[in-house]
Design a protein around this motif. Structure first.
Motif, PDB file in Angstrom:
ATOM      1  N   ARG A  67       0.834  -1.202   0.000  1.00 41.77           N
ATOM      2  CA  ARG A  67       0.000   0.000   0.000  1.00 41.77           C
ATOM      3  C   ARG A  67       0.872   1.257   0.000  1.00 41.77           C
ATOM      4  NH1 ARG A  67      -4.827   1.550   4.230  1.00 41.77           N
ATOM      5  NH2 ARG A  67      -5.084   3.660   3.470  1.00 41.77           N
ATOM      6  N   THR A  68       1.970   1.221   0.719  1.00 42.22           N
ATOM      7  CA  THR A  68       2.867   2.376   0.760  1.00 42.22           C
ATOM      8  C   THR A  68       3.791   2.420  -0.452  1.00 42.22           C
ATOM      9  OG1 THR A  68       2.820   2.324   3.175  1.00 42.22           O
ATOM     10  CG2 THR A  68       4.608   3.556   2.141  1.00 42.22           C
ATOM     11  N   MET A  69       4.437   1.309  -0.762  1.00 42.42           N
ATOM     12  CA  MET A  69       5.447   1.297  -1.818  1.00 42.42           C
ATOM     13  C   MET A  69       4.871   1.580  -3.202  1.00 42.42           C
ATOM     14  SD  MET A  69       8.367   0.863  -0.378  1.00 42.42           S
ATOM     15  CE  MET A  69       7.972   1.463   1.259  1.00 42.42           C
ATOM     16  N   THR A 104       7.895  12.918  -5.800  1.00 44.44           N
ATOM     17  CA  THR A 104       7.766  14.344  -6.043  1.00 44.44           C
ATOM     18  C   THR A 104       6.478  14.813  -5.389  1.00 44.44           C
ATOM     19  OG1 THR A 104       8.927  14.080  -8.143  1.00 44.44           O
ATOM     20  CG2 THR A 104       7.653  16.115  -7.843  1.00 44.44           C
ATOM     21  N   ASN A 105       6.559  15.919  -4.630  1.00 51.69           N
ATOM     22  CA  ASN A 105       5.369  16.412  -3.931  1.00 51.69           C
ATOM     23  C   ASN A 105       5.495  17.921  -3.719  1.00 51.69           C
ATOM     24  OD1 ASN A 105       6.092  16.952  -0.841  1.00 51.69           O
ATOM     25  ND2 ASN A 105       7.354  15.261  -1.592  1.00 51.69           N
ATOM     26  N   PRO A 106       4.373  18.592  -3.463  1.00 48.30           N
ATOM     27  CA  PRO A 106       4.404  20.044  -3.319  1.00 48.30           C
ATOM     28  C   PRO A 106       4.837  20.528  -1.930  1.00 48.30           C
ATOM     29  CG  PRO A 106       2.152  19.275  -3.153  1.00 48.30           C
ATOM     30  CD  PRO A 106       3.009  18.067  -3.456  1.00 48.30           C
ATOM     31  N   HIS A 107       5.177  19.621  -1.048  1.00 48.08           N
ATOM     32  CA  HIS A 107       5.451  20.000   0.343  1.00 48.08           C
ATOM     33  C   HIS A 107       6.858  19.675   0.787  1.00 48.08           C
ATOM     34  CE1 HIS A 107       1.274  21.018   0.798  1.00 48.08           C
ATOM     35  NE2 HIS A 107       0.962  19.863   0.226  1.00 48.08           N
ATOM     36  N   GLY A 108       7.846  19.992  -0.031  1.00 52.69           N
ATOM     37  CA  GLY A 108       9.228  19.805   0.385  1.00 52.69           C
ATOM     38  C   GLY A 108       9.986  18.843  -0.507  1.00 52.69           C
ATOM     39  N   SER A 139      18.340   4.454  13.295  1.00 55.61           N
ATOM     40  CA  SER A 139      19.575   5.121  13.700  1.00 55.61           C
ATOM     41  C   SER A 139      19.539   6.601  13.345  1.00 55.61           C
ATOM     42  CB  SER A 139      20.793   4.479  13.018  1.00 55.61           C
ATOM     43  OG  SER A 139      20.930   3.136  13.404  1.00 55.61           O
ATOM     44  N   TRP A 140      18.997   6.913  12.171  1.00 50.26           N
ATOM     45  CA  TRP A 140      18.913   8.308  11.739  1.00 50.26           C
ATOM     46  C   TRP A 140      17.916   8.454  10.594  1.00 50.26           C
ATOM     47  CZ3 TRP A 140      20.164   9.318   6.661  1.00 50.26           C
ATOM     48  CH2 TRP A 140      20.889   8.330   5.999  1.00 50.26           C
ATOM     49  N   VAL A 141      17.473   9.683  10.381  1.00 54.54           N
ATOM     50  CA  VAL A 141      16.524  10.014   9.322  1.00 54.54           C
ATOM     51  C   VAL A 141      16.926  11.350   8.713  1.00 54.54           C
ATOM     52  CG1 VAL A 141      14.121  10.611   8.821  1.00 54.54           C
ATOM     53  CG2 VAL A 141      14.616   8.800  10.430  1.00 54.54           C
ATOM     54  N   ASP A 142      16.710  11.496   7.408  1.00 56.42           N
ATOM     55  CA  ASP A 142      16.968  12.759   6.731  1.00 56.42           C
ATOM     56  C   ASP A 142      15.907  12.963   5.664  1.00 56.42           C
ATOM     57  OD1 ASP A 142      18.433  15.122   6.141  1.00 56.42           O
ATOM     58  OD2 ASP A 142      19.430  14.102   4.485  1.00 56.42           O
ATOM     59  N   GLY A 143      15.469  14.184   5.496  1.00 54.87           N
ATOM     60  CA  GLY A 143      14.550  14.489   4.408  1.00 54.87           C
ATOM     61  C   GLY A 143      13.116  14.639   4.858  1.00 54.87           C
ATOM     62  N   ASN A 144      12.217  14.396   3.940  1.00 55.37           N
ATOM     63  CA  ASN A 144      10.809  14.707   4.070  1.00 55.37           C
ATOM     64  C   ASN A 144       9.979  13.443   4.310  1.00 55.37           C
ATOM     65  OD1 ASN A 144       8.221  15.679   3.786  1.00 55.37           O
ATOM     66  ND2 ASN A 144       8.474  16.412   1.694  1.00 55.37           N
ATOM     67  N   GLN A 145       9.592  13.227   5.557  1.00 52.49           N
ATOM     68  CA  GLN A 145       8.810  12.033   5.898  1.00 52.49           C
ATOM     69  C   GLN A 145       7.433  12.057   5.241  1.00 52.49           C
ATOM     70  OE1 GLN A 145       8.165  11.342  10.101  1.00 52.49           O
ATOM     71  NE2 GLN A 145       8.201   9.142   9.777  1.00 52.49           N
ATOM     72  N   GLN A 146       6.962  13.226   4.831  1.00 50.99           N
ATOM     73  CA  GLN A 146       5.679  13.317   4.149  1.00 50.99           C
ATOM     74  C   GLN A 146       5.652  12.478   2.867  1.00 50.99           C
ATOM     75  OE1 GLN A 146       2.686  14.832   4.914  1.00 50.99           O
ATOM     76  NE2 GLN A 146       3.655  14.949   6.920  1.00 50.99           N
ATOM     77  N   VAL A 147       6.824  12.186   2.319  1.00 48.93           N
ATOM     78  CA  VAL A 147       6.910  11.348   1.122  1.00 48.93           C
ATOM     79  C   VAL A 147       6.175  10.030   1.353  1.00 48.93           C
ATOM     80  CG1 VAL A 147       8.557   9.981  -0.237  1.00 48.93           C
ATOM     81  CG2 VAL A 147       9.018  12.398   0.215  1.00 48.93           C
ATOM     82  N   LEU A 148       6.402   9.375   2.493  1.00 50.69           N
ATOM     83  CA  LEU A 148       5.755   8.089   2.756  1.00 50.69           C
ATOM     84  C   LEU A 148       4.265   8.246   3.034  1.00 50.69           C
ATOM     85  CD1 LEU A 148       8.033   6.138   2.417  1.00 50.69           C
ATOM     86  CD2 LEU A 148       7.670   5.375   4.730  1.00 50.69           C
ATOM     87  N   PHE A 149       3.894   9.273   3.789  1.00 49.10           N
ATOM     88  CA  PHE A 149       2.477   9.478   4.079  1.00 49.10           C
ATOM     89  C   PHE A 149       1.690   9.777   2.806  1.00 49.10           C
ATOM     90  CE2 PHE A 149       4.347  10.885   8.264  1.00 49.10           C
ATOM     91  CZ  PHE A 149       4.040   9.702   8.912  1.00 49.10           C
ATOM     92  N   ARG A 150       2.250  10.598   1.935  1.00 51.20           N
ATOM     93  CA  ARG A 150       1.571  10.938   0.677  1.00 51.20           C
ATOM     94  C   ARG A 150       1.494   9.714  -0.240  1.00 51.20           C
ATOM     95  NH1 ARG A 150       0.120  15.563  -0.672  1.00 51.20           N
ATOM     96  NH2 ARG A 150       0.443  17.355   0.645  1.00 51.20           N
ATOM     97  N   ALA A 151       2.534   8.896  -0.226  1.00 51.81           N
ATOM     98  CA  ALA A 151       2.508   7.680  -1.047  1.00 51.81           C
ATOM     99  C   ALA A 151       1.421   6.727  -0.570  1.00 51.81           C
ATOM    100  CB  ALA A 151       3.877   6.990  -0.988  1.00 51.81           C
ATOM    101  N   ALA A 152       1.289   6.550   0.739  1.00 50.34           N
ATOM    102  CA  ALA A 152       0.258   5.664   1.288  1.00 50.34           C
ATOM    103  C   ALA A 152      -1.135   6.190   0.956  1.00 50.34           C
ATOM    104  CB  ALA A 152       0.442   5.514   2.791  1.00 50.34           C
TER     105      ALA A 152
END
Length: 160
Positions: A67-69, A104-108, A139-152
Motif C-alpha cells: 500500500r505504501t510502496m 515528487t510532492n508540493p510540500h518539500g 539510527s537516523w533520518v533525513d529528508g521529508n517524511q511526508q513522502v511516505l504518508f503521501r505515497a500511502a
C-alpha cells in the motif's frame, strides 16, 4: 552452522530489499513464512504487528508494504553487513539498512532517507530459509517524511 546456511540466509534478507524496490510481490511472498511478525515501532510508534504474509503485502491493509510502496516513484533499500547465527532450524540475522524513498510532492523535498538496523528471525522450511519476524531499529533520518504518508494516501485512493 554451515556456510550454505549463512549464504542462503544472507541471500534471503538481501533479496527482501531487492524485491521490495522492484515491487516484485510474488518474489517477496516467497521469502516469508505464512505468518509474519513485524516491529517498526521504533520508526512509527504504535504496536508490533502479527499477521499473514498476504496482509503484509496487501494493497488495502493499513500499514502494508505494498500500500505504501506502490505510491512511491522509486525506492532503494540497501541491506548490508549481514551477521547470521543458526540454532537448528531457527536463525537470527542482523543487518544494516539504508532506505531511500522518492516521491515528487508540493510540500518539500522529494526524498526521505532512513538508516538503521534489521533484526530478522528465520525458520528453515521445506522450501528453504524463510523470514518469520522483522524488527527495525532506527539510527537516523533525513529528508521529508511526508513522502511516505503521501505515497500511502495515493495508493489507498487508487485501490479504492
Amino acid at each position: 552452522m554451515t556456510l550454505d546456511d549463512r549464504a542462503t540466509i544472507t541471500d534471503t534478507v538481501v533479496r527482501m530489499g531487492w524485491y521490495l524496490d522492484r515491487r516484485d510481490w510474488d518474489g517477496l511472498r516467497g521469502l516469508f513464512t505464512e505468518h509474519v511478525f513485524t516491529d517498526y515501532t521504533d520508526l512509527w510508534g504504535g504496536q508490533p504487528r502479527e499477521g499473514t504474509v498476504d496482509q503484509l503485502l496487501s494493497t488495502t491493509a493499513q500499514g502494508s508494504w505494498r500500500r505504501t510502496m506502490d505510491g512511491l516513484e522509486a525506492t532503494q533499500h540497501l541491506i548490508t553487513n549481514v551477521l547470521v547465527d543458526v540454532d537448528g532450524d531457527q536463525a537470527r540475522a542482523t543487518a544494516n539498512v539504508l532506505g531511500v524513498h522518492r516521491l515528487t510532492n508540493p510540500h518539500g523535498s522529494p526524498l526521505w532517507t532512513v538508516g538503521g538496523t534489521y533484526d530478522f528471525g528465520l525458520n528453515r522450511t521445506g522450501a528453504g530459509w524463510r523470514i518469520q519476524a522483522i524488527t527495525y531499529r532506527i539510527s537516523w533520518v533525513d529528508g521529508n517524511q511526508q513522502v511516505l504518508f503521501r505515497a500511502a494516501m495515493a495508493a489507498a485512493a487508487e485501490a479504492a
